[in-house]
Design a protein around this motif. Structure first.
Motif, mmCIF file in Angstrom:
data_model
loop_
_atom_site.group_PDB
_atom_site.id
_atom_site.type_symbol
_atom_site.label_atom_id
_atom_site.label_comp_id
_atom_site.label_asym_id
_atom_site.label_seq_id
_atom_site.Cartn_x
_atom_site.Cartn_y
_atom_site.Cartn_z
ATOM 1 N N TYR A 103 22.399 91.030 6.172
ATOM 2 C CA TYR A 103 21.458 90.712 7.244
ATOM 3 C C TYR A 103 21.373 89.200 7.475
ATOM 4 O O TYR A 103 21.191 88.744 8.608
ATOM 5 N N SER B 129 22.085 87.486 10.995
ATOM 6 C CA SER B 129 21.049 86.661 11.639
ATOM 7 C C SER B 129 21.567 85.262 11.949
ATOM 8 O O SER B 129 21.253 84.686 13.003
ATOM 9 N N LEU C 85 14.586 81.240 10.488
ATOM 10 C CA LEU C 85 14.826 82.667 10.277
ATOM 11 C C LEU C 85 14.367 83.106 8.894
ATOM 12 O O LEU C 85 14.500 82.358 7.927
ATOM 13 N N VAL D 168 14.912 86.420 6.281
ATOM 14 C CA VAL D 168 15.502 87.702 5.911
ATOM 15 C C VAL D 168 14.972 88.048 4.528
ATOM 16 O O VAL D 168 15.035 87.220 3.613
#
Length: 392
Positions: free
Chosen positions: A172, A176, A193, A195
């Motif tokens: 992921y 991303s 971001l 995750v």
């Protein structure tokens, strides 16, 4: 040309999740600068020494990277990191909660230097919420997200031997970062971001949440069988091998009973007329099928399953997988050329007519410190002074 040529990734990483994420970005052509603690480096370097003195984890996750030893607790070391960040496109970090903020290398610190930076945080639970201060490792996360209690045999739970939660977060994280790069290409904007291993694993729970929400079912441990389908899974044969098959439709069930088992009477049994009924009556059906399969050797069942067109396969050991004919056909095992000789590795499993992938060996601790600093404009005297002051 590789897809991520001219993209620079600066990484503050430890263990598996972030290192595997940046390794994938490096595989795709990004220049990955792995910042490591002087004299110690990433913890994954020290878990074993089976690969000519290097650890198996380090070989797995650290190819296609440059290693720079940098003391972020020193003023000069922090300054160098900020200079590197100014030249970077992506910063990735998975340090323990709060560490990057205390060191002055968190998103706000870096965005103040370069406002189009893509800053990726990989963590166990996220940077906010009741669990945000907790450290997280794969085994811990397997327990927290329900995997351990749904895996294993009825009499004993089991962890999944792969670092599946780390791999999830790395995957992921890679997705991303690529999405954010594409977004920046369109808008010019960077972003911060998050995750999480926790969120990633919940997204992989598949149909189990639906079974709970709509049927109040919590998955019990059923060993090598399937929670949603039956018959499904490995069955032991008369010669102490296994044949592994999957019945995914009523057409498959009919073929299994008629063409493979030669037991058409099972098709007339109301207890087994649909998959849901077979699952409800699995305690009757599965021992019956196991007993039938155990009467004949593996090759007998393999031939009949293949002729019937039912999905099937063997149950292989690791050595058999690495020597598998399809492994060879797909050219999945390649070699890195290192100073200690060739080191085999499993290649990126993407086949393309035009994409190219990198294949540089994992770096020694601090191997590229001087080169990276010289690229920033530091002279050999400057570098020696920084080394004497323990900044690098």
């Amino acid at each position: 040309m590789m897809a991520l040529d001219d993209i620079t990734v600066l990484s503050l990483e430890s263990g598996i999740s972030a290192p595997l994420c940046t390794r994938m970005l490096g595989d795709f052509g990004a220049e990955v600068i792995k910042v490591e603690r002087p004299g110690v480096g990433d913890v994954n370097r020290h878990w074993d020494s089976v690969v000519d003195g290097d650890s198996s984890a380090h070989v797995w996750v650290d190819r296609n990277k440059l290693s720079v030893e940098l003391n972020l607790k020193s003023d000069e070391g922090l300054e160098i990191f900020h200079e590197l960040a100014e030249e970077a496109d992506v910063v990735v970090q998975n340090y323990s909660p709060g560490v990057v903020e205390r060191l002055g290398v968190g998103y706000e610190d870096i965005a103040a230097i370069t406002d189009d930076i893509i800053y990726l945080n990989i963590s166990g639970y996220g940077r906010t919420g009741p669990y945000s201060d907790r450290k997280a490792y794969d085994m811990v996360m397997q327990g927290e997200t329900g995997l351990i209690l749904m895996n294993g045999s009825p009499d004993a739970p089991a962890k999944i031997p792969l670092s599946v939660c780390d791999i999830n977060a790395a995957t992921y994280g890679t997705i991303s970062a690529l999405l954010a790069l594409f977004h920046r290409e369109r808008t010019g904007e960077g972003q911060n971001l998050d995750v999480t291993m926790f969120g990633g694993m919940l997204s992989w729970l598949g149909y189990f949440p639906q079974k709970y929400w709509h049927a109040d079912e919590v998955p019990e441990r059923i060993g090598m069988r399937h929670h949603l389908l039956t018959p499904y899974g490995p069955h032991e044969t008369a010669d102490d091998q296994y044949v592994n098959f999957a019945i995914l439709s009523e057409a498959h069930w009919e073929l299994l009973c008629d063409a493979v088992l030669e037991r058409p009477d099972l098709l007339e049994d109301e207890r087994f007329e649909t998959n849901e009924k077979r699952v409800a009556n699995r305690e009757t059906l599965e021992p019956m099928l196991e007993s039938l399969i155990a009467e004949r050797p593996r090759d007998y069942w393999a031939e009949r399953l293949a002729e019937a067109g039912i999905p099937w396969g063997d149950v292989n050991r690791l050595d058999e997988v690495l020597d598998h004919p399809q492994t060879d056909h797909l050219d999945l095992v390649k070699e890195l050329e290192t100073e200690d000789g060739p080191v085999p590795y499993v290649d990126t499993p993407i086949d393309s007519d035009s994409l190219e992938f990198a294949a540089e060996p994992m770096p020694d601790l601090g191997e590229h410190t001087d080169d990276v600093l010289e690229a920033l404009g530091y002279s050999s005297d400057d570098i020696e002074r920084l080394r004497e002051s323990d900044a690098i």
